[in-house]
Every structure is written in structure tokens, then in C-alpha cells.
Write an enzyme that holds these catalytic residues in place. Structure first.
Site, short mmCIF file in Angstrom:
data_model
loop_
_atom_site.label_atom_id
_atom_site.label_comp_id
_atom_site.label_asym_id
_atom_site.label_seq_id
_atom_site.Cartn_x
_atom_site.Cartn_y
_atom_site.Cartn_z
N LYS A 22 0.91 -1.30 -0.18
CA LYS A 22 0.12 -0.10 0.07
C LYS A 22 0.82 1.03 -0.17
O LYS A 22 0.52 2.00 -0.36
CB LYS A 22 -0.76 0.09 1.11
CG LYS A 22 -1.93 1.36 1.76
CD LYS A 22 -2.65 1.69 2.45
CE LYS A 22 -1.43 1.84 4.22
NZ LYS A 22 -1.39 3.33 3.95
N ASN A 23 2.14 1.16 0.59
CA ASN A 23 2.40 2.20 1.22
C ASN A 23 3.36 2.89 0.13
O ASN A 23 4.37 3.84 0.07
CB ASN A 23 3.71 2.63 2.27
CG ASN A 23 2.25 2.39 3.83
OD1 ASN A 23 1.30 3.21 3.81
ND2 ASN A 23 2.97 2.91 4.96
N CYS A 116 -4.96 13.03 13.62
CA CYS A 116 -5.85 12.05 12.77
C CYS A 116 -5.10 10.82 14.06
O CYS A 116 -4.68 11.46 15.10
CB CYS A 116 -5.03 10.87 11.42
SG CYS A 116 -3.44 10.41 12.08
N ARG A 121 0.71 14.56 13.02
CA ARG A 121 1.16 14.36 12.13
C ARG A 121 1.54 15.86 10.95
O ARG A 121 0.82 15.36 10.31
CB ARG A 121 0.49 13.09 11.33
CG ARG A 121 0.99 12.12 11.91
CD ARG A 121 -0.13 10.77 11.50
NE ARG A 121 0.45 10.19 10.25
CZ ARG A 121 0.20 8.76 9.78
NH1 ARG A 121 -1.07 8.33 10.06
NH2 ARG A 121 0.87 8.05 8.97
N ASP A 306 4.19 0.09 11.93
CA ASP A 306 3.18 -0.16 11.27
C ASP A 306 3.00 -1.64 11.47
O ASP A 306 1.93 -2.11 11.56
CB ASP A 306 3.40 0.10 10.13
CG ASP A 306 2.77 1.79 9.51
OD1 ASP A 306 2.46 2.05 10.95
OD2 ASP A 306 3.07 1.68 8.30
N ARG A 398 -8.96 -0.68 4.08
CA ARG A 398 -7.62 0.22 3.49
C ARG A 398 -6.81 0.23 3.10
O ARG A 398 -5.78 0.49 2.62
CB ARG A 398 -7.85 1.44 4.64
CG ARG A 398 -8.87 2.42 4.61
CD ARG A 398 -8.24 3.40 5.30
NE ARG A 398 -6.89 4.76 5.05
CZ ARG A 398 -6.06 4.72 6.26
NH1 ARG A 398 -6.54 4.91 7.26
NH2 ARG A 398 -4.80 5.29 5.57
C1 UD1 Z 1 4.18 6.85 6.55
C2 UD1 Z 1 3.45 5.59 6.20
C3 UD1 Z 1 2.68 5.16 7.08
C4 UD1 Z 1 4.05 4.95 8.59
C5 UD1 Z 1 4.77 6.26 8.88
C6 UD1 Z 1 6.25 5.93 9.56
C7 UD1 Z 1 2.40 6.17 3.98
C8 UD1 Z 1 1.48 5.76 3.19
N1 UD1 Z 1 2.25 5.80 5.20
O1 UD1 Z 1 3.50 7.57 7.05
O2 UD1 Z 1 2.61 3.91 6.96
O3 UD1 Z 1 3.28 4.92 9.76
O4 UD1 Z 1 5.34 6.05 7.51
O5 UD1 Z 1 7.12 4.99 8.76
O6 UD1 Z 1 3.58 5.89 4.16
N2 UD1 Z 1 5.92 14.90 10.37
C9 UD1 Z 1 6.94 15.64 10.75
N3 UD1 Z 1 6.01 16.91 9.54
C10 UD1 Z 1 6.46 16.40 8.72
C11 UD1 Z 1 6.51 14.99 8.58
C12 UD1 Z 1 6.26 14.28 9.43
O7 UD1 Z 1 6.28 16.38 12.39
O8 UD1 Z 1 5.76 17.47 7.89
C13 UD1 Z 1 6.51 13.65 12.05
C14 UD1 Z 1 5.76 12.38 12.02
O9 UD1 Z 1 4.71 13.75 12.65
C15 UD1 Z 1 5.80 11.71 12.58
C16 UD1 Z 1 7.15 10.93 12.23
O10 UD1 Z 1 7.85 12.40 11.40
O11 UD1 Z 1 6.35 11.54 14.02
C17 UD1 Z 1 7.70 10.59 10.46
O12 UD1 Z 1 6.43 10.61 9.71
P1 UD1 Z 1 5.94 10.63 8.34
O13 UD1 Z 1 7.23 8.95 8.13
O14 UD1 Z 1 6.21 11.50 7.74
O15 UD1 Z 1 4.79 9.41 8.61
P2 UD1 Z 1 4.14 9.26 7.33
O16 UD1 Z 1 4.57 9.96 5.95
O17 UD1 Z 1 3.02 10.13 7.04
#
Ligand code: UD1
Length: 440
Positions: A22-23, A116, A121, A306, A398
Site C-alpha cells: 500500500k505505502n 488523525c 502528523r 506499522d 484501507r
Molecule cells: C508513512 C506511512 C505510515 C507509517 C509512517 C512511519 C505512507 C502512506 N504512510 O506515514 O504508514 O506509519 O510513514 O513509517 O507511507 N513529521 C513531522 N512533520 C512532517 C512530516 C512528518 O513532524 O512534515 C513527523 C510525524 O509526525 C512523525 C514522523 O515525522 O512523528 C514520521 O512521520 P512520517 O514518516 O512523515 O509518516 P507518514 O509519511 O505520514
């Protein structure tokens, strides 16, 4: 709304195929926007999030056709620039349209994802990285409105490794003029798959799989002549391995890549499971008691957040104290309260959960709060004594392709029924019904 009913306590045995990730599928489908023309992707999982992504692309003017696990997608023309709230609210990954749209069309408007179930996030890193390439953003009525002229390569460091953040900025940088150096990038296999896909479109990326990506911008990208095959889903694979572990069974997952599952395999081995691998499969078997274990979630190659919920369910079945530390997301222990309803003894202190394993769980009605929490509750139900009901299964739809069907083929007594259904005799009938009917 549907729920899943499970009559627990049966060891799962057999072979199951892992679907496409999915990711990886979501960012790759969205990244087709950078290369005008007809794209073909293979091993695309049939998930609610895939449909949401294709409908989002349709709303931008890019029609698609799904045939089994193959998707054809026409990105010749981008007619609209907006990812509306009703889509982004269903799927945070919609925010990934920012990078490719700004690079190709110079404009993108995306509803802010908001909080969420597993934390706040934010997307500040996405925006900062895109700003470094020359994009400008304003916030209007809950939407991030981005504009860009010609993008220019930049040297940018992420404050933390973010998976979709890295993907968003990378997908814009491939069309920027000059060289970009992106530092402290996420190294998750799904980011690597996106890099390989972009290279297949003609992008020039160095350092794939490391935390520093160096991108030499090109002026034009085009769809590859052959279908691109999406990497297999390591989280789905890991979930089936835990299904074997938690029920004391023996399950082989094929079309899997054990090299992407090192930390999960280590945790299962320390819990007392026997893991065997080939280059394309992983098998997990358990005959003795489960031992308590410890894990700390971390960016890849660390233990994936995850898989944390699924391992918490497993820890309930071990005899003794296991500890789980969640370092990626705040508020990601929502499944603990539901596992307690099934008899799990779990204490929480900040980002540390201690599971006082008693070796058993008992069936109960439980409520899923997010995708991986739902998987954890299904796993717990497979091992629990008696009947369980897992409500709010739309979370599962999902991210897991045909989970009920796949588990039934491994010998689980599990069925999907409508939420209003209360009659235990009918549950039993549903679980005994032929597979197609029950897995719907
Ligand atoms: C992706 C995955 C999700 C997985 C996560 C962590 C997808 C579609 N989803 O989510 O399944 O659980 O990686 O492996 O690929 N953060 C910030 N600012 C930002 C972006 C992130 O502070 O602009 C923080 C987040 O709050 C979190 C950390 O960085 O604490 C990592 O999050 P991130 O890797 O961005 O998760 P997703 O990409 O949303």
C-alpha cells in the site's frame, strides 16, 4: 457497516501470497503525474486507499482503468489542481500530489490533513522542502495553496526522516533545474521503490536507499514502456507472520522480501518463533510457548511503527513482561485499551507500553481505531478463546487486500458480517459458508 467475527483458538497453517505494498502503491500512482502519458503499474493491491487515490487522480483529470492487479493511468492532461477535503480526510497520502503537481503544473491546492487517530502528523517538512525548491504556499480556508515557477535544485535537510515528506520533495526535485541534495531522508523500502520508479521514468537519482539523495533535475520525464511492478507489502507479510506466531501455527508468505523484514524477524525469533527464509518467501512457525520480548519502533531499518500494534497483541500471549517503545508517533497505543477488553494486561507510561503477558486472551467485541490497530485486534481474536467481533473494519479495507479470505484459506474461522448482526448461530453459519460469500 460491516464487522469481522472470529472464532479463535485455531493454529493457522499454509501458504499465503503477499500483495503489493500500500505505502508504495499510493506514492507511485500519484508520482505518475510528473510524466505525461499512459502508465502501467503491476502488483497494485486492491484496497480502499488505492480506489481513493485513483478517484483523486480522476478528479485532477487523469482517468484510469483497473484490471486485476494492473492499473493503466493516463496523465497526459492535468485539468484541475485541487485535492479536496472529502478525499484528503479519507486518506492522508493525498498530500503527495503537492510535489508532482507543483513540478509539472506550477499549482496545487490540497486540503490540510489535520489530526488523525495516531497523532497530529504535521506536513511542515513537506512544505519546507518544497519551499527550498522555489514553491510558495499560502493557507486559505483549510487548504494549502502552492504555486511555483521553474523549480530550482536546492540543498535541503529534513528535521526528521519523514516517509511521505521525502517522497513529496523528491518527486518535485526530479523536474527542478540543477542539482538537489536531500539530507536525512527516510530510507523505507517504499521510498526506495518510488526512487526506482522515478528512475524508470527518466529521473537521475543517486544515493537510493541511503539518507542522502542527490537528484540531477531533468526537463522531461516519460512513462516507461513496460509495466512497473510494485514492491511487496512488508507490513502485510509481517502481519501474517504474527498470525502464525500468535496461533502457534506455521505459515509461509510468498512473493515477500525477507530482506525488508529484518527487525520484525528478529522480534519474532526472540519471541520463540522459528523463521526460515528464501529470497522470495518467509515462513514463521511456533510450537513451544511464546517468550516475552522488547522492541523500540524506529525509522527503517529499525522496527516499523506499522507493526507495533500487531506485536503488542502477540506479547499478550507470551508468558512474562514485554516492553514496546513507540518513538515515531504519539498516541499510537489506542489498541491497548481494546486488547485489555480481551484480557490483555497492559500498562502505559508515555511512549512505553509494558505487556504483562498471561499466555491467553478471551474473545470480546472490540473497536478498531486505525488500520494497524484493526490488524492487531484481528490477530488477538485469532488466538483468543471463543468468539470476538472487530467493529469498524473499514480501517482494514484501507490497507489489507482480502484479509478475511486470506486468513480463511490458512484455516481461520473468520467471517465478515453486517454490523447489526448479533446472532451467534448466524456467525457460525457465516464462518462455515463458502469463502467467496463470506469474504465479500
Ligand atoms: C508513512 C506511512 C505510515 C507509517 C509512517 C512511519 C505512507 C502512506 N504512510 O506515514 O504508514 O506509519 O510513514 O513509517 O507511507 N513529521 C513531522 N512533520 C512532517 C512530516 C512528518 O513532524 O512534515 C513527523 C510525524 O509526525 C512523525 C514522523 O515525522 O512523528 C514520521 O512521520 P512520517 O514518516 O512523515 O509518516 P507518514 O509519511 O505520514
Amino acid at each position: 457497516m460491516d464487522k469481522i467475527v472470529v472464532d479463535g483458538g485455531r493454529p493457522l497453517r499454509g501458504t499465503v501470497r503477499a500483495s503489493g505494498a500500500k505505502n508504495a502503491a499510493l506514492p507511485l500512482l500519484i508520482a505518475t503525474l510528473v510524466a505525461p502519458g499512459e502508465h502501467r503499474l503491476a502488483n497494485v493491491p486492491a484496497l480502499a486507499d488505492t480506489s481513493t487515490t485513483l478517484s483523486l487522480l480522476g478528479r485532477l483529470g487523469c482517468p484510469s482503468l483497473v484490471d486485476g492487479d494492473q492499473v493503466r493511468l493516463d496523465t497526459s492532461r492535468i485539468a484541475f489542481h485541487e485535492a479536496p477535503y472529502d478525499v484528503v480526510r479519507k486518506m492522508r497520502a493525498s498530500v503527495l500530489v503537492l510535489g508532482p503537481m507543483l513540478a509539472r503544473a506550477g499549482e496545487a491546492k490540497v486540503s490540510l490533513p489535520g489530526g488523525c487517530a495516531i497523532g497530529t502528523r504535521p506536513i511542515d517538512q513537506h512544505l519546507k522542502g518544497l519551499e527550498a525548491l522555489g514553491c510558495r504556499f499560502t493557507l486559505e480556508g483549510g487548504y494549502v495553496h502552492g504555486k511555483a515557477g521553474d523549480l530550482r535544485g536546492a540543498d535541503f535537510r529534513f528535521d526528521m526522516p519523514t516517509v511521505t515528506g521525502t517522497e513529496n520533495v523528491l518527486t518535485a526535485a526530479v523536474l527542478a533545474q540543477g542539482t538537489s541534495v536531500l539530507r536525512n531522508c527516510a530510507r523505507e523500502p517504499e521510498v526506495v521503490d518510488l526512487c526506482h520508479f522515478l528512475v524508470a521514468l527518466g529521473a537521475r537519482i543517486d544515493g537510493i536507499g541511503t539518507e542522502t539523495l542527490t537528484i540531477e533535475g531533468v526537463s522531461r520525464l516519460s512513462p516507461p514502456t513496460r509495466p512497473y511492478r510494485i514492491v511487496s507489502d512488508r507490513i502485510e507479510t509481517g502481519t501474517f507472520l504474527v498470525a502464525a506466531a500468535i496461533t502457534g501455527g506455521d505459515v509461509e508468505v510468498t512473493d515477500a522480501d525477507p530482506a525488508l523484514l529484518g527487525s520484525v524477524i528478529d522480534a519474532l525469533r526472540s519471541a520463540g518463533c522459528t523463521i526460515t527464509t528464501t529470497p522470495t518467501s518467509v515462513r514463521c512457525a511456533r510450537s513451544g510457548p511464546l517468550r516475552p520480548f522488547s522492541l523500540v519502533t524506529a525509522p527503517f531499518p529499525g522496527f516499523p511503527t506499522d507493526m507495533q500494534a500487531q506485536l503488542m497483541a502477540l506479547a499478550c500471549l507470551a508468558e512474562g513482561d514485554s516492553t514496546l517503545v513507540e518513538t515515531i508517533f504519539e498516541n499510537r497505543f489506542m489498541h491497548a485499551a481494546e486488547l485489555r477488553r480481551m484480557g490483555g494486561r497492559i500498562t502505559e507510561k508515555g511512549n512505553l507500553a509494558t505487556v504483562h503477558g498471561t499466555g491467553r486472551l478471551s474473545g470480546a467485541a472490540v473497536m478498531a481505531s486505525d488500520l494497524r490497530a484493526s490488524a492487531a485486534l484481528v490477530l488477538a481474536a485469532l488466538a483468543a478463546d471463543g468468539l470476538s467481533e472487530v467493529l469498524r473494519v473499514y480501517h482494514l479495507d484501507r490497507g489489507y487486500e482480502d484479509m478475511v479470505g486470506k486468513l480463511r484459506r490458512l484455516g481461520a474461522r473468520i467471517a465478515r458480517v453486517s454490523d447489526g448482526e448479533r446472532d451467534a448461530a448466524r456467525f457460525q453459519a457465516a464462518m462455515d459458508a463458502p469463502l467467496l460469500e463470506a469474504s465479500g
